[in-house]
Every structure is written in structure tokens, then in C-alpha cells.
Write an enzyme that holds these catalytic residues in place. Structure first.
Site, PDB file in Angstrom:
ATOM      1  N   GLN A 232       0.839  -1.208   0.000  1.00 51.82           N
ATOM      2  CA  GLN A 232       0.000   0.000   0.000  1.00 51.82           C
ATOM      3  C   GLN A 232       0.869   1.252   0.000  1.00 51.82           C
ATOM      4  O   GLN A 232       1.709   1.440   0.883  1.00 51.82           O
ATOM      5  CB  GLN A 232      -0.898   0.022   1.235  1.00 51.82           C
ATOM      6  CG  GLN A 232      -1.766   1.262   1.274  1.00 51.82           C
ATOM      7  CD  GLN A 232      -2.999   1.064   2.135  1.00 51.82           C
ATOM      8  OE1 GLN A 232      -2.940   1.188   3.346  1.00 51.82           O
ATOM      9  NE2 GLN A 232      -4.110   0.736   1.504  1.00 51.82           N
ATOM     10  N   LEU A 244       3.514  10.307   7.643  1.00 49.06           N
ATOM     11  CA  LEU A 244       2.113  10.169   7.239  1.00 49.06           C
ATOM     12  C   LEU A 244       1.284  11.419   7.553  1.00 49.06           C
ATOM     13  O   LEU A 244       1.378  11.989   8.637  1.00 49.06           O
ATOM     14  CB  LEU A 244       1.483   8.987   7.978  1.00 49.06           C
ATOM     15  CG  LEU A 244       0.022   8.742   7.582  1.00 49.06           C
ATOM     16  CD1 LEU A 244      -0.071   8.142   6.197  1.00 49.06           C
ATOM     17  CD2 LEU A 244      -0.685   7.868   8.590  1.00 49.06           C
ATOM     18  N   GLU A 247      -5.361   9.901   6.543  1.00 46.26           N
ATOM     19  CA  GLU A 247      -6.558   9.965   5.697  1.00 46.26           C
ATOM     20  C   GLU A 247      -7.668  10.731   6.429  1.00 46.26           C
ATOM     21  O   GLU A 247      -8.583  11.269   5.808  1.00 46.26           O
ATOM     22  CB  GLU A 247      -7.015   8.522   5.425  1.00 46.26           C
ATOM     23  CG  GLU A 247      -8.086   8.389   4.404  1.00 46.26           C
ATOM     24  CD  GLU A 247      -8.186   6.925   3.963  1.00 46.26           C
ATOM     25  OE1 GLU A 247      -7.249   6.451   3.303  1.00 46.26           O
ATOM     26  OE2 GLU A 247      -9.183   6.276   4.289  1.00 46.26           O
ATOM     27  N   ARG A 278      -7.378   4.007  -1.083  1.00 41.38           N
ATOM     28  CA  ARG A 278      -6.020   4.559  -1.163  1.00 41.38           C
ATOM     29  C   ARG A 278      -5.299   4.254  -2.467  1.00 41.38           C
ATOM     30  O   ARG A 278      -4.543   5.071  -2.964  1.00 41.38           O
ATOM     31  CB  ARG A 278      -5.195   4.002  -0.007  1.00 41.38           C
ATOM     32  CG  ARG A 278      -5.651   4.581   1.282  1.00 41.38           C
ATOM     33  CD  ARG A 278      -4.921   3.990   2.448  1.00 41.38           C
ATOM     34  NE  ARG A 278      -5.405   4.643   3.646  1.00 41.38           N
ATOM     35  CZ  ARG A 278      -5.031   4.320   4.866  1.00 41.38           C
ATOM     36  NH1 ARG A 278      -4.168   3.348   5.055  1.00 41.38           N
ATOM     37  NH2 ARG A 278      -5.511   4.973   5.902  1.00 41.38           N
ATOM     38  N   HIS A 343       3.378   2.485   2.757  1.00 38.92           N
ATOM     39  CA  HIS A 343       2.689   2.676   4.037  1.00 38.92           C
ATOM     40  C   HIS A 343       2.332   1.382   4.754  1.00 38.92           C
ATOM     41  O   HIS A 343       2.458   1.277   5.963  1.00 38.92           O
ATOM     42  CB  HIS A 343       1.417   3.472   3.779  1.00 38.92           C
ATOM     43  CG  HIS A 343       0.592   3.718   5.008  1.00 38.92           C
ATOM     44  ND1 HIS A 343       1.076   4.438   6.073  1.00 38.92           N
ATOM     45  CD2 HIS A 343      -0.678   3.358   5.334  1.00 38.92           C
ATOM     46  CE1 HIS A 343       0.140   4.503   7.022  1.00 38.92           C
ATOM     47  NE2 HIS A 343      -0.923   3.839   6.604  1.00 38.92           N
ATOM     48  N   ARG A 381      -5.895  -2.331   1.394  1.00 40.92           N
ATOM     49  CA  ARG A 381      -6.531  -2.182   2.709  1.00 40.92           C
ATOM     50  C   ARG A 381      -7.281  -0.859   2.797  1.00 40.92           C
ATOM     51  O   ARG A 381      -6.807   0.165   2.329  1.00 40.92           O
ATOM     52  CB  ARG A 381      -5.447  -2.202   3.797  1.00 40.92           C
ATOM     53  CG  ARG A 381      -5.968  -1.877   5.179  1.00 40.92           C
ATOM     54  CD  ARG A 381      -4.875  -1.971   6.215  1.00 40.92           C
ATOM     55  NE  ARG A 381      -3.951  -0.868   6.185  1.00 40.92           N
ATOM     56  CZ  ARG A 381      -4.052   0.216   6.964  1.00 40.92           C
ATOM     57  NH1 ARG A 381      -5.048   0.354   7.815  1.00 40.92           N
ATOM     58  NH2 ARG A 381      -3.137   1.169   6.899  1.00 40.92           N
TER      59      ARG A 381
HETATM   60  C1  LIG Z   1       2.085   6.233  10.370  1.00 39.92           C
HETATM   61  C2  LIG Z   1       1.043   5.164  10.371  1.00 39.92           C
HETATM   62  C3  LIG Z   1      -0.254   5.450  10.740  1.00 39.92           C
HETATM   63  C4  LIG Z   1      -1.226   4.443  10.755  1.00 39.92           C
HETATM   64  N1  LIG Z   1      -2.516   4.770  11.100  1.00 39.92           N
HETATM   65  C5  LIG Z   1      -3.453   3.798  11.111  1.00 39.92           C
HETATM   66  C6  LIG Z   1      -4.803   4.097  11.473  1.00 39.92           C
HETATM   67  O1  LIG Z   1      -5.137   5.225  11.812  1.00 39.92           O
HETATM   68  N2  LIG Z   1      -5.702   3.088  11.463  1.00 39.92           N
HETATM   69  C7  LIG Z   1      -5.374   1.812  11.111  1.00 39.92           C
HETATM   70  O2  LIG Z   1      -6.239   0.938  11.130  1.00 39.92           O
HETATM   71  N3  LIG Z   1      -4.101   1.498  10.791  1.00 39.92           N
HETATM   72  C8  LIG Z   1      -3.133   2.451  10.787  1.00 39.92           C
HETATM   73  N4  LIG Z   1      -1.850   2.122  10.458  1.00 39.92           N
HETATM   74  C9  LIG Z   1      -1.460   0.704  10.361  1.00 39.92           C
HETATM   75  C10 LIG Z   1      -1.367   0.108  11.781  1.00 39.92           C
HETATM   76  O3  LIG Z   1      -0.869   1.073  12.676  1.00 39.92           O
HETATM   77  C11 LIG Z   1      -0.448  -1.111  11.849  1.00 39.92           C
HETATM   78  O4  LIG Z   1      -0.719  -1.984  10.803  1.00 39.92           O
HETATM   79  C12 LIG Z   1      -0.656  -1.879  13.161  1.00 39.92           C
HETATM   80  O5  LIG Z   1      -0.569  -1.003  14.259  1.00 39.92           O
HETATM   81  C13 LIG Z   1       0.360  -3.000  13.295  1.00 39.92           C
HETATM   82  O6  LIG Z   1       0.240  -3.579  14.567  1.00 39.92           O
HETATM   83  P1  LIG Z   1       0.995  -4.934  14.908  1.00 39.92           P
HETATM   84  O7  LIG Z   1       0.601  -5.314  16.274  1.00 39.92           O
HETATM   85  O8  LIG Z   1       0.786  -5.899  13.825  1.00 39.92           O
HETATM   86  O9  LIG Z   1       2.552  -4.554  14.848  1.00 39.92           O
HETATM   87  P2  LIG Z   1       3.426  -3.405  15.523  1.00 39.92           P
HETATM   88  O10 LIG Z   1       2.653  -2.437  16.297  1.00 39.92           O
HETATM   89  O11 LIG Z   1       4.297  -2.901  14.423  1.00 39.92           O
HETATM   90  O12 LIG Z   1       4.294  -4.207  16.554  1.00 39.92           O
HETATM   91  C14 LIG Z   1       5.295  -5.110  16.161  1.00 39.92           C
HETATM   92  C15 LIG Z   1       5.966  -5.644  17.403  1.00 39.92           C
HETATM   93  O13 LIG Z   1       6.862  -6.680  17.030  1.00 39.92           O
HETATM   94  C16 LIG Z   1       8.084  -6.518  17.695  1.00 39.92           C
HETATM   95  N5  LIG Z   1       9.137  -7.132  16.897  1.00 39.92           N
HETATM   96  C17 LIG Z   1       9.367  -7.004  15.583  1.00 39.92           C
HETATM   97  N6  LIG Z   1      10.447  -7.710  15.222  1.00 39.92           N
HETATM   98  C18 LIG Z   1      10.915  -8.301  16.342  1.00 39.92           C
HETATM   99  C19 LIG Z   1      12.009  -9.138  16.630  1.00 39.92           C
HETATM  100  N7  LIG Z   1      12.888  -9.524  15.711  1.00 39.92           N
HETATM  101  N8  LIG Z   1      12.174  -9.552  17.901  1.00 39.92           N
HETATM  102  C20 LIG Z   1      11.341  -9.167  18.884  1.00 39.92           C
HETATM  103  N9  LIG Z   1      10.286  -8.361  18.662  1.00 39.92           N
HETATM  104  C21 LIG Z   1      10.076  -7.939  17.406  1.00 39.92           C
HETATM  105  C22 LIG Z   1       8.222  -5.023  17.857  1.00 39.92           C
HETATM  106  O14 LIG Z   1       9.102  -4.719  18.906  1.00 39.92           O
HETATM  107  C23 LIG Z   1       6.790  -4.621  18.166  1.00 39.92           C
HETATM  108  O15 LIG Z   1       6.534  -4.762  19.536  1.00 39.92           O
HETATM  109  C24 LIG Z   1      -0.871   3.133  10.393  1.00 39.92           C
HETATM  110  C25 LIG Z   1       0.424   2.846   9.993  1.00 39.92           C
HETATM  111  C26 LIG Z   1       1.372   3.852   9.948  1.00 39.92           C
HETATM  112  C27 LIG Z   1       2.720   3.536   9.411  1.00 39.92           C
END
Ligand SMILES: Cc1cc2nc3c(=O)[nH]c(=O)nc-3n(C[C@H](O)[C@H](O)[C@H](O)COP(=O)(O)OP(=O)(O)OC[C@H]3O[C@@H](n4cnc5c(N)ncnc54)[C@H](O)[C@@H]3O)c2cc1C
Length: 570
Positions: A232, A244, A247, A278, A343, A381
Site C-alpha cells: 500500500q 504520514l 486519511e 487509497r 505505508h 486495505r
Molecule cells: C504512520 C502510520 C499510521 C497508521 N494509522 C493507522 C490508522 O489510523 N488506522 C489503522 O487501522 N491502521 C493504521 N496504520 C497501520 C497500523 O498502525 C499497523 O498496521 C498496526 O498497528 C500494526 O500492529 P501490529 O501489532 O501488527 O505490529 P506493531 O505495532 O508494528 O508491533 C510489532 C511488534 O513486534 C516486535 N518485533 C518485531 N520484530 C521483532 C524481533 N525480531 N524480535 C522481537 N520483537 C520484534 C516489535 O518490537 C513490536 O513490539 C498506520 C500505519 C502507519 C505507518
């Protein structure tokens, strides 16, 4: 070597990992491993909001989980698995109310109900938000709850590789970053919740920690990458830094203008305009720039000035701050310069066709959140659906595993043998890297990012994709002898960045490979040489494996049946 034993190990302390941990730690010995302190996880950067068909606004009254599911499937260009989308949308109102009851400080309407705003591709205003810092609010809420529940955290541990015994996942090896020692975590259930991998591109809205380590670890253990060609590109990232610009700014009424002062979205989506999905908005902006109607041939304007200072200060304070601090522009007075930037990763760790949501083909290994491909987003998405996905499937997977019960473990002799082998492999790798012979990791990383930005962008064509794939195969060769000191491992961030690069290269290579393979245009994957969608040949998920001779492609059927596959019009 230190050995830790748990019933279940979760990799990642973002929203998905924390939500799963909350469910599981109640019943089982559960560990959450994170390479950063939990509230530094990338989820905290989410701005615009989380979707749920609450119908709190007058104009949202007719909203239902079914309309939410329909919008999601249509937005995905019909590649999303429809059963999993329906499940997510039905859970959405419950998950938002659960966040509210945990204390998440959502923005409110005058009536006291949770405020909602319109978002791209959505038929109703259904995005619940906390100003423009929604991720921060939700992440802190879950972190507080995890502390309250006494979840066992291993912060600043870097997960490197998984090990498998008797055909089942048996544990993983991690580096304790502060002590510099390798630690084995034995567990028959592992949940990868390790986030996205946007940083494989040079220009991305993602945190620098979004490097796909979990995807890489699973891939090296034989689990395929699914749908990784679907990247995306967010339409509005700040020109110059690619931070960012949510939106939500267009949801609150922002307009896009080219140099001719035209709201050019009228050509692409005359009804939805700036609130088309998007992929469409990103392509429309890119076209304006390519055809010479972009400012400095590089960006367009996102104009919020007509919204007035009160609305901007109340609903978009973070955007105002970012624009002032990083571009010297106050959006109350002037338009913001924006361009598309990487993104979100729609693809990720491949999941089993007929398994539970998030189950992989490797017994005992599960995946949720952005690192996974379940697939609720298909080829594109909708904004606000990712925060939703993390919490819905975090909770789901926790409950599902408890319902299944603990699996029988492999024999301890066998576990010991595969664990020793995993350690030996890592030590061998680190020894070669320490030999001071090859290229520096940063050189390889820069080339990888530039290659993807240049050749695997918003618009793609065979010739460029072939170039990208060839370059990435060469970079993989260079990486075998990459040069980084590995003897002193305490807080060795050179080593951490190199371990990250190991996975990033695999994902970058698979992304170019899958983009070459998919000879059609669907959602975020647009091939100028194959500009139409081709449901006859490509209404399937791509699954990339590492074979003996290099990468191999298999496919997995898309789960259809609830909504008819149609052409997308907005
Ligand atoms: C700037 C921005 C704004 C966004 N805004 C929105 C929004 O408003 N609404 C929406 O729905 N989505 C939004 N998104 C997307 C959304 O935020 C993410 O897709 C989502 O928060 C990802 O959550 P997660 O739990 O999968 O991973 P993350 O929150 O990325 O967490 C990953 C975890 O894995 C751990 N980790 C990674 N690799 C390792 C390793 N090798 N060893 C140990 N730990 C590791 C990290 O430490 C972290 O704790 C946005 C994305 C961005 C970039």
C-alpha cells in the site's frame, strides 16, 4: 545458554501481540518478546482511527457489519477472504466497546457517544478515533491492562530464528540486546505478531523497526509469504520526509489540488472524490505528477485551510504539529505538500487454507497483525481496518488456542538437538559477518530500498520488475559476506540492523518476484503492461516459497461466496 520455557510465546508487543497476550496470560504461562519497549511499538504511530459499524453519527445510522464487510471486500478489489472479513466486521463494534471499557480515551460527540469520521472507501462514517493519535491511545490502554494482568515481558530481545522438532514448532532463538547473549525460548505455541516491513522501501511512513523479522523467520522455517506484491502506497505523505498525513485529514474535509488548482480526483472517482480507496488516490496523485501537473514535479497540495483553526486544532492537532515541525507549514494557513509513499504491507506470513484464522502450515505456529496475511485486506486495505484487525485477531487467537488446549510437545532430546543446531547456524553466520571482508550492511540496505522505490512502485512494468529482481538476487549474494563486528554483542545495533536486513532482503526479493508473476492490475498492484484485472487467471493468493533453485510460486484459492465479484467504481 539460557533456556526459558513457556506454554506460549508471542513475538511482538504492538496491538496484536498485546491483545493476544492479555487473553492467554490469564490461563497459561505466556511470554511476550519485543525488540523495543512495548509502547514504542509501531502501533503507537497510528493516527486516523479504527473502524466499527456503530452508527453513532446521524449520517451513519444505516451502517451495519455487513456494509462494513462489503466495503472491505470491494476495497480489496475482491481478493480478501470473505469469511474472515465478515468475522472481523461483526467483531468490530464489540472490540471498540471493549477498548472503551478498558479506558481508551476516544474522541466524543456532543451526545457522549464515541465520535466517528468518514474514511476512504467507506459507505458510512465508521472510523472511531482519538484525535489523530488513535494508535497511541489504544497501545497505552492495552499496555496498562497487560501490566495489570502481570503479563511476562521480555523487552529488548531480538528474535532471530525459529526451530522445529518432529514437524512442529518447538521454540525460537533470541538475542538479549542488553546482555548480548543468545537465549532459547522453548514453546509448542508461537504467535508471530511482529508487525510490517515497510522499511524495505527507501521512502516509507513506517517506523525504522518495521523490518519484517517475523516474516523472515517464518520464511526461513519454510512458511511461504502470501500476497507480498500488494504494497500500500499511502496517497498523502509529507513531501520531503514521507511522514504520514492521515486519511482523517481528507475524512474531515480536506481537498487535493494540482498546479492548475483542479480537484483532480473528479477524474478518477467522481462520487467519492478524495475519499476513494487509497490505491486509487495514490495512482491519481502519481499521474498528476508524471503528467506535469505536480508542484516541482514531485507533489500535490492537500488543502485544509477551509476547515478552520478550531476543527484543525481539535481533530488534527498531530497533523498540524508534523506540518509545522517538518515542513515549516501551518495547515491552518497553507496547503500541505504531499506525495504517495510506502505505508502498509497487505501481504505477509502465509496462512493455511482450511485452518483457524492465523494458523500457518507449520504446526503450532500462528500469526496475527500486520506481519500476517489472513487475508482481510486482499489487494488494498481500507484505512481504519488495520487497528481493527490487530485487536480482533489478537483476542480471537488467544481464545482459540485456549479452546484447543496445549499440544503435545516433541521429545526433549529432539528439542535439545534442534535448539543446538539453530544456535550453531546463528554462530556460523555471525562468524562470517565478523570476518571483515564484504560490503557494509548500509550499502546493501540503501541499494535495496532504492531498487524497490524505483522499480516496484505505484506503477509497475515487466522491464523494471525484472531489473529489480535481478538486483535483489545480487544483493542477496553480497549479503552472504556482509561485514559487521559481532564479537561484542551488548547493545550491538550494527548487528541488530544486519539481522533485520537478512529478513528484509528475503521479503524484497519475494515482493519483486510476486509482482513479476502477477500479470494483471488489482488493488495496489498496477501493471502498466497489464492494466486490467484478470479474474480468470489471478483471482488467487500468491504464495512464495524458497525452493532449491530459488523462489517458487504456488497459489491458494480466495474464499468467496458472500459478495459477488464485480468491477470497482467509486
Ligand atoms: C504512520 C502510520 C499510521 C497508521 N494509522 C493507522 C490508522 O489510523 N488506522 C489503522 O487501522 N491502521 C493504521 N496504520 C497501520 C497500523 O498502525 C499497523 O498496521 C498496526 O498497528 C500494526 O500492529 P501490529 O501489532 O501488527 O505490529 P506493531 O505495532 O508494528 O508491533 C510489532 C511488534 O513486534 C516486535 N518485533 C518485531 N520484530 C521483532 C524481533 N525480531 N524480535 C522481537 N520483537 C520484534 C516489535 O518490537 C513490536 O513490539 C498506520 C500505519 C502507519 C505507518
Amino acid at each position: 545458554m539460557r533456556i526459558e520455557e513457556f506454554d506460549v510465546v508471542i513475538v511482538g508487543a504492538g496491538l496484536s501481540g498485546l491483545r493476544a497476550g492479555l487473553e492467554l496470560s490469564n490461563k497459561w504461562k505466556t511470554a511476550i518478546i519485543s525488540k523495543v519497549f512495548p509502547v514504542r511499538s509501531h502501533s503507537g504511530a497510528a493516527q486516523g482511527g479504527i473502524n466499527a459499524a456503530l452508527g453513532n453519527l446521524e449520517e451513519g445510522k444505516g451502517d451495519t457489519p455487513q456494509s462494513h464487510a462489503f466495503d472491505t471486500v470491494k476495497g480489496s478489489d475482491y481478493l480478501a477472504d470473505q469469511d474472515v472479513v465478515m468475522f472481523m466486521c461483526e467483531e468490530a463494534p464489540k472490540i471498540v466497546v471493549e477498548f472503551e471499557s478498558m479506558g481508551a480515551p476516544f474522541s466524543r460527540l456532543e451526545s457522549g457517544l464515541i465520535a466517528q469520521r468518514p474514511f476512504g472507501g467507506a459507505g458510512f462514517p465508521r472510523t472511531c478515533y482519538a484525535g489523530d493519535r488513535t494508535g497511541h491511545a489504544l497501545l497505552h490502554t492495552l499496555n496498562e491492562q497487560s501490566i495489570r494482568m502481570g503479563v511476562t515481558f521480555f523487552d529488548e530481545y531480538f528474535v532471530i530464528d525459529l526451530f522445529i522438532a518432529e514437524g512442529k514448532v518447538a521454540g525460537l532463538i533470541a538475542l538479549d540486546i542488553s546482555k548480548g547473549e543468545l537465549v532459547s525460548f522453548r514453546s509448542s505455541y508461537i504467535i508471530l505478531a511482529s508487525g510490517g516491513f515497510g522499511r524495505i522501501f527507501k521512502r516509507s511512513t513506517n517506523a525504522v523497526i518495521n523490518t519484517g523479522d517475523g516474516v523472515g523467520a517464518a520464511f526461513r522455517a519454510g512458511v511461504p509469504m502470501q500476497d507480498v506484491e500488494f504494497v500500500q502506497f499511502h496517497p498523502t505523505t509529507l513531501y520531503g520526509t514521507n511522514i504520514l498525513i492521515t486519511e482523517g485529514a481528507r475524512g474531515e474535509g480536506g481537498y487535493l489540488f494540482n498546479t492548475k488548482n483542479e480537484r483532480f480526483m473528479v477524474k478518477t472517482a467522481p462520487k467519492a472524490m478524495e475519499l476513494a480507496p487509497r490505491d486509487m488516490v495514490a495512482r491519481a496523485i502519481e499521474t498528476e505528477i508524471i503528467e506535469g501537473r505536480g508542484f516541482e514535479n514531485a507533489y500535490v497540495h492537500l488543502d485544509l485551510t477551509h476547515l478552520g483553526s478550531e476543527k484543525i486544532n481539535e481533530r488534527l492537532p498531530g497533523i498540524k504539529e508534523i506540518s509545522i515541525n517538518f515542513a515549516g507549514i501551518d495547515p491552518i494557513e497553507e496547503p500541505i505538500p504531499v506525495q504517495p509513499g510506502q505505508h502498509y504491507s497487505m501481504g505477509g506470513i502465509g496462512t493455511k487454507f482450511d485452518g483457524d484464522y492465523g494458523e500457518t502450515d507449520l504446526s503450532g505456529l500462528y500469526t496475527i497483525g500486520e506481519c500476517s496475511c489472513l487475508s482481510v485486506h486482499g489487494s488494498n486495505r481500507l484505512g481504519g481496518n488495520s487497528l481493527l484487525e490487530t485487536a480482533v485477531f489478537g483476542r480471537y487467537i488467544g481464545r482459540k488456542l485456549i479452546e484447543k488446549g496445549l499440544p503435545t510437545k516433541a521429545s526433549s532430546n529432539k528439542i535439545q538437538a534442534v535448539e543446538d543446531n539453530a544456535i550453531k547456524n546463528i554462530e556460523r553466520l555471525l562468524k562470517v559477518w565478523n570476518e571483515n571482508k564484504g560490503k557494509k550492511p548500509v550499502e546493501i540496505r540503501n541499494k535495496m530500498g532504492e531498487t524497490l522505490n524505483r522499480n516496484v512502485g505505484v506503477y509497475r512494468i515487466e522491464e523494471d520488475l525484472k531489473k529489480a529482481y535481478k538486483n535483489l538476487v545480487i544483493l542477496q549474494q553480497d549479503f552472504l559476506e556482509v561485514q559487521v563486528p559481532t564479537e561484542n554483542r551488548r547493545f550491538n545495533y550494527g548487528l541488530i540492523r544486519t539481522l533485520e536486513l537478512r529478513s528484509m532482503l528475503d521479503i524484497a526479493e519475494a515482493t519483486a518476484f510476486a509482482s513479476l508473476w502477477r500479470k494483471e492490475s488489482r488493488g495496489a498492484h498496477f501493471r502498466t503492461d497489464f492494466p486490467s484485472r484478470n479474474d480468470n487467471s489471478y483471482l488467487v493468493h500468491s504464495m512464495v516459497f524458497r525452493g532449491r533453485e530459488g523462489l517458487e510460486m504456488k497459489t491458494k484459492p480466495v474464499k468467496l461466496g458472500l459478495f459477488e465479484v464485480k468491477e470497482r467504481k467509486y
